[in-house]
Design a protein around this motif. Structure first.
Motif, mmCIF file in Angstrom:
data_model
loop_
_atom_site.group_PDB
_atom_site.id
_atom_site.type_symbol
_atom_site.label_atom_id
_atom_site.label_comp_id
_atom_site.label_asym_id
_atom_site.label_seq_id
_atom_site.Cartn_x
_atom_site.Cartn_y
_atom_site.Cartn_z
ATOM 1 N N GLY A 6 -13.290 6.687 -2.493
ATOM 2 C CA GLY A 6 -11.968 7.301 -2.444
ATOM 3 C C GLY A 6 -10.857 6.290 -2.372
ATOM 4 O O GLY A 6 -9.693 6.649 -2.205
ATOM 5 N N GLY A 7 -11.167 4.996 -2.536
ATOM 6 C CA GLY A 7 -10.153 3.952 -2.464
ATOM 7 C C GLY A 7 -9.524 3.677 -3.810
ATOM 8 O O GLY A 7 -9.692 4.410 -4.785
ATOM 9 N N ARG A 8 -8.773 2.570 -3.872
ATOM 10 C CA ARG A 8 -8.059 2.206 -5.081
ATOM 11 C C ARG A 8 -8.976 1.525 -6.086
ATOM 12 O O ARG A 8 -9.935 0.851 -5.727
ATOM 13 N N SER A 9 -8.650 1.697 -7.364
ATOM 14 C CA SER A 9 -9.394 1.055 -8.437
ATOM 15 C C SER A 9 -8.838 -0.331 -8.696
ATOM 16 O O SER A 9 -7.719 -0.662 -8.298
ATOM 17 N N THR A 10 -9.620 -1.144 -9.394
ATOM 18 C CA THR A 10 -9.188 -2.497 -9.703
ATOM 19 C C THR A 10 -9.230 -2.728 -11.205
ATOM 20 O O THR A 10 -9.946 -2.057 -11.942
ATOM 21 N N GLY A 11 -8.428 -3.717 -11.647
ATOM 22 C CA GLY A 11 -8.470 -4.197 -13.014
ATOM 23 C C GLY A 11 -8.332 -3.112 -14.055
ATOM 24 O O GLY A 11 -7.612 -2.129 -13.905
ATOM 25 N N SER A 12 -9.080 -3.288 -15.158
ATOM 26 C CA SER A 12 -8.960 -2.383 -16.295
ATOM 27 C C SER A 12 -9.522 -1.000 -16.011
ATOM 28 O O SER A 12 -9.312 -0.067 -16.792
ATOM 29 N N GLY A 367 0.150 -7.625 -10.139
ATOM 30 C CA GLY A 367 -1.097 -8.332 -9.885
ATOM 31 C C GLY A 367 -1.758 -7.876 -8.596
ATOM 32 O O GLY A 367 -2.985 -7.769 -8.516
ATOM 33 N N THR A 368 -0.950 -7.607 -7.575
ATOM 34 C CA THR A 368 -1.486 -7.096 -6.308
ATOM 35 C C THR A 368 -2.179 -5.747 -6.526
ATOM 36 O O THR A 368 -3.270 -5.502 -6.010
ATOM 37 N N LEU A 369 -1.543 -4.874 -7.301
ATOM 38 C CA LEU A 369 -2.139 -3.572 -7.586
ATOM 39 C C LEU A 369 -3.403 -3.717 -8.434
ATOM 40 O O LEU A 369 -4.398 -3.015 -8.217
ATOM 41 N N ARG A 370 -3.387 -4.616 -9.401
ATOM 42 C CA ARG A 370 -4.559 -4.826 -10.259
ATOM 43 C C ARG A 370 -5.760 -5.268 -9.438
ATOM 44 O O ARG A 370 -6.899 -4.844 -9.685
ATOM 45 N N ALA A 371 -5.502 -6.116 -8.436
ATOM 46 C CA ALA A 371 -6.586 -6.631 -7.596
ATOM 47 C C ALA A 371 -6.912 -5.720 -6.421
ATOM 48 O O ALA A 371 -7.806 -6.032 -5.627
ATOM 49 N N ALA A 372 -6.200 -4.590 -6.294
ATOM 50 C CA ALA A 372 -6.345 -3.683 -5.152
ATOM 51 C C ALA A 372 -6.170 -4.435 -3.839
ATOM 52 O O ALA A 372 -6.855 -4.174 -2.844
ATOM 53 N N GLY A 373 -5.215 -5.370 -3.844
ATOM 54 C CA GLY A 373 -4.944 -6.142 -2.638
ATOM 55 C C GLY A 373 -4.073 -5.383 -1.662
ATOM 56 O O GLY A 373 -3.575 -4.291 -1.964
ATOM 57 N N PRO A 374 -3.858 -5.954 -0.478
ATOM 58 C CA PRO A 374 -3.000 -5.294 0.520
ATOM 59 C C PRO A 374 -1.580 -5.114 -0.015
ATOM 60 O O PRO A 374 -1.019 -6.022 -0.633
ATOM 61 N N LEU A 375 -1.004 -3.947 0.232
ATOM 62 C CA LEU A 375 0.346 -3.698 -0.225
ATOM 63 C C LEU A 375 1.345 -4.496 0.601
ATOM 64 O O LEU A 375 1.174 -4.655 1.815
ATOM 65 N N PRO A 376 2.407 -4.989 -0.025
ATOM 66 C CA PRO A 376 3.417 -5.728 0.732
ATOM 67 C C PRO A 376 4.196 -4.795 1.647
ATOM 68 O O PRO A 376 4.352 -3.600 1.368
ATOM 69 N N ALA A 377 4.696 -5.348 2.741
ATOM 70 C CA ALA A 377 5.562 -4.589 3.642
ATOM 71 C C ALA A 377 7.005 -4.774 3.203
ATOM 72 O O ALA A 377 7.456 -5.894 2.960
ATOM 73 N N PHE A 378 7.725 -3.673 3.082
ATOM 74 C CA PHE A 378 9.126 -3.731 2.682
ATOM 75 C C PHE A 378 9.999 -3.885 3.915
ATOM 76 O O PHE A 378 9.935 -3.073 4.843
ATOM 77 N N ASP A 379 10.809 -4.932 3.933
ATOM 78 C CA ASP A 379 11.750 -5.201 5.013
ATOM 79 C C ASP A 379 13.148 -5.062 4.421
ATOM 80 O O ASP A 379 13.587 -5.916 3.655
ATOM 81 N N ARG A 380 13.834 -3.996 4.772
ATOM 82 C CA ARG A 380 15.108 -3.721 4.129
ATOM 83 C C ARG A 380 16.105 -4.858 4.311
ATOM 84 O O ARG A 380 16.781 -5.271 3.366
ATOM 85 N N ALA A 381 16.221 -5.380 5.528
ATOM 86 C CA ALA A 381 17.207 -6.429 5.795
ATOM 87 C C ALA A 381 16.937 -7.662 4.937
ATOM 88 O O ALA A 381 17.860 -8.299 4.424
ATOM 89 N N ARG A 382 15.670 -7.984 4.757
ATOM 90 C CA ARG A 382 15.331 -9.178 3.982
ATOM 91 C C ARG A 382 15.357 -8.911 2.482
ATOM 92 O O ARG A 382 15.969 -9.633 1.709
ATOM 93 N N HIS A 383 14.711 -7.839 2.046
ATOM 94 C CA HIS A 383 14.465 -7.661 0.629
ATOM 95 C C HIS A 383 15.632 -7.036 -0.107
ATOM 96 O O HIS A 383 15.773 -7.228 -1.320
ATOM 97 N N GLU A 384 16.507 -6.303 0.594
ATOM 98 C CA GLU A 384 17.718 -5.813 -0.046
ATOM 99 C C GLU A 384 18.876 -6.789 0.134
ATOM 100 O O GLU A 384 19.909 -6.656 -0.500
ATOM 101 N N GLY A 385 18.680 -7.789 0.995
ATOM 102 C CA GLY A 385 19.786 -8.662 1.363
ATOM 103 C C GLY A 385 19.980 -9.857 0.455
ATOM 104 O O GLY A 385 20.992 -10.539 0.551
ATOM 105 N N ALA A 386 19.017 -10.150 -0.430
ATOM 106 C CA ALA A 386 19.140 -11.323 -1.307
ATOM 107 C C ALA A 386 18.239 -11.136 -2.509
ATOM 108 O O ALA A 386 17.276 -10.366 -2.474
ATOM 109 N N LEU A 387 18.568 -11.847 -3.578
ATOM 110 C CA LEU A 387 17.679 -11.860 -4.749
ATOM 111 C C LEU A 387 16.479 -12.730 -4.424
ATOM 112 O O LEU A 387 16.627 -13.850 -3.928
ATOM 113 N N TYR A 388 15.294 -12.217 -4.706
ATOM 114 C CA TYR A 388 14.060 -12.934 -4.376
ATOM 115 C C TYR A 388 13.069 -12.761 -5.505
ATOM 116 O O TYR A 388 12.980 -11.681 -6.075
#
Length: 388
Positions: A6-12, A367-388
């Motif tokens: 029941g988990g996420r799929s990987t690759g193709s 690439g993270t989704l393709r590898a079924a890796g851990p999802l990144p944590a969204f930090d509003r102050a950091r990720h909306e505050g600057a171009l990255y």
């Protein structure tokens, strides 16, 4: 298309990583970077930092990048000097650099053409002599909104309705900006037709009180956005795809709706598809939220069922709160809902998924989704505050 646990799929194996062709454009996968206003294009000109920002998402494997909203060539299109525009030599030169870098990284990129319409003045101070483009001179009935009381009070002051000359001028501005986009090398066109902005304001009975060919019953309320699409299609030819974002909710009122039933939605979307739209981008706060009572089908799912064209979902992928709620309440927890996303794409409920905030947190999200890796944590102050 999930694995036996029941988990996420990987690759193709994952339906997220199947190619998709729309007119002359072939996408390597179904992962799309959703348009997000960043306001780093000083005086409307995207600079090297903006080019780097988009290039990193292409390098990360995202199948299609839809830029932040871009001002069309009209005086009251967008009310912030740092939102990019699609006219003027310096802005077009900046976009050429962005496009060249994205293409060099193997990516595809389209601009989201934007006119804020009734919401002129929400992003900053504006010239009081400028005429906002409002179908009937009204901002809309306020409801659940994230706008402050002071702005809402100012916006409630009625203005002059759009004249036929205003309407013709705006349609021509969309066509000019679409032509500019193709000339500098974009792969297609996206149109912002949701959230209470100009095109959406013609569809919404709360802002369109007209009784001429541009308003009245639902069919007549579709005429203006359909004419914009038709003008863009004529300007760019038959090869390039057109993506159209629509929504039920409005910035003026998150509970507002343009369609009370699937049949009403079919009237609206059918007119847009007949005019030349290839991809319907169904903007909701959760990609898996049921659109109408009695069915668990999402808004993107209904769009595909009603029209048969390619559809795209968006909203809270990998995140437990909508953007509005996270802004009001603080942090948004990470929630791994990718298996459900894969299930819906794998069952052909919809075809593409636009992801916003996780693309801010992780340029290599595909690439993270393709590898079924851990999802990144969204930090509003950091990720909306600057171009990255």
């Amino acid at each position: 298309m999930s694995d036996s646990t029941g988990g996420r799929s990987t690759g193709s194996v994952s339906p997220l990583f199947q190619p998709l062709r729309v007119r002359s454009v072939t996408l390597a996968n179904r992962v799309v970077m959703s348009p997000m206003t960043r306001s780093y294009s000083i005086d409307g000109v995207p600079g090297p930092d903006v080019a780097d920002y988009y290039r990193r998402r292409a390098e990360g494997g995202t199948g299609l990048i839809v830029t932040e909203g871009v001002a069309i060539d009209h005086p009251t299109a967008v009310d912030s000097p740092n939102v990019p525009r699609l006219h003027g030599d310096s802005a077009l030169a900046g976009w050429r650099t962005v496009i060249d870098q994205v293409h060099a990284a193997g990516g595809k990129i389209i601009p989201q053409l934007w006119h804020v319409g009734p919401l002129w003045g929400a992003m900053g101070t504006v010239d009081p002599a400028a005429k906002p483009m409002r179908p009937s001179g009204v901002w809309g009935t306020p409801g659940i909104t994230s706008y402050g009381d002071a702005y809402v009070a100012r916006a409630q002051e009625p203005t002059d309705p759009m004249t036929d000359e205003d309407i013709d001028s705006v349609i021509a501005a969309y066509a000019r900006s679409a032509t500019n986009a193709m000339e500098v090398g974009f792969d297609g066109i996206a149109i912002h037709g949701g959230h209470g902005y100009l095109l959406d304001s013609f569809l919404w009975a709360g802002t369109n009180h007209r009784d001429d060919r541009w308003g009245g019953d639902l069919e007549r309320r579709t005429h203006f956005p359909a004419e914009v699409v038709r003008a863009i299609r004529a300007a760019i030819g038959e090869d390039a795809p057109i993506v159209y974002r629509f929504s039920q909710h409005k910035q003026q009122d998150y509970t507002a709706r343009i369609a009370q039933t699937p049949d009403e939605l079919g009237v609206i979307l059918g007119a847009l598809v007949d005019a030349g739209v290839d991809v319907l981008d169904a903007s909701i706060r959760r990609f898996d939220a049921p659109a109408f009572e009695g069915s668990d089908l999402s808004l993107a799912g209904w769009a595909k069922r009603l029209t048969g064209v390619t559809t795209m979902a968006v909203g809270s992928v990998g995140i437990g709160k909508s953007l509005r709620d996270s802004r009001l309440e603080g942090s948004a927890p990470t929630v791994d809902n990718i298996a459900e996303l894969e299930r819906r794409i794998g069952s052909e409920e919809f075809d593409l998924i636009a992801i916003g905030r996780l693309h801010l947190a992780d340029p290599g999200l595909a690439g993270t989704l393709r590898a079924a890796g851990p999802l990144p944590a969204f930090d509003r102050a950091r990720h909306e505050g600057a171009l990255y």
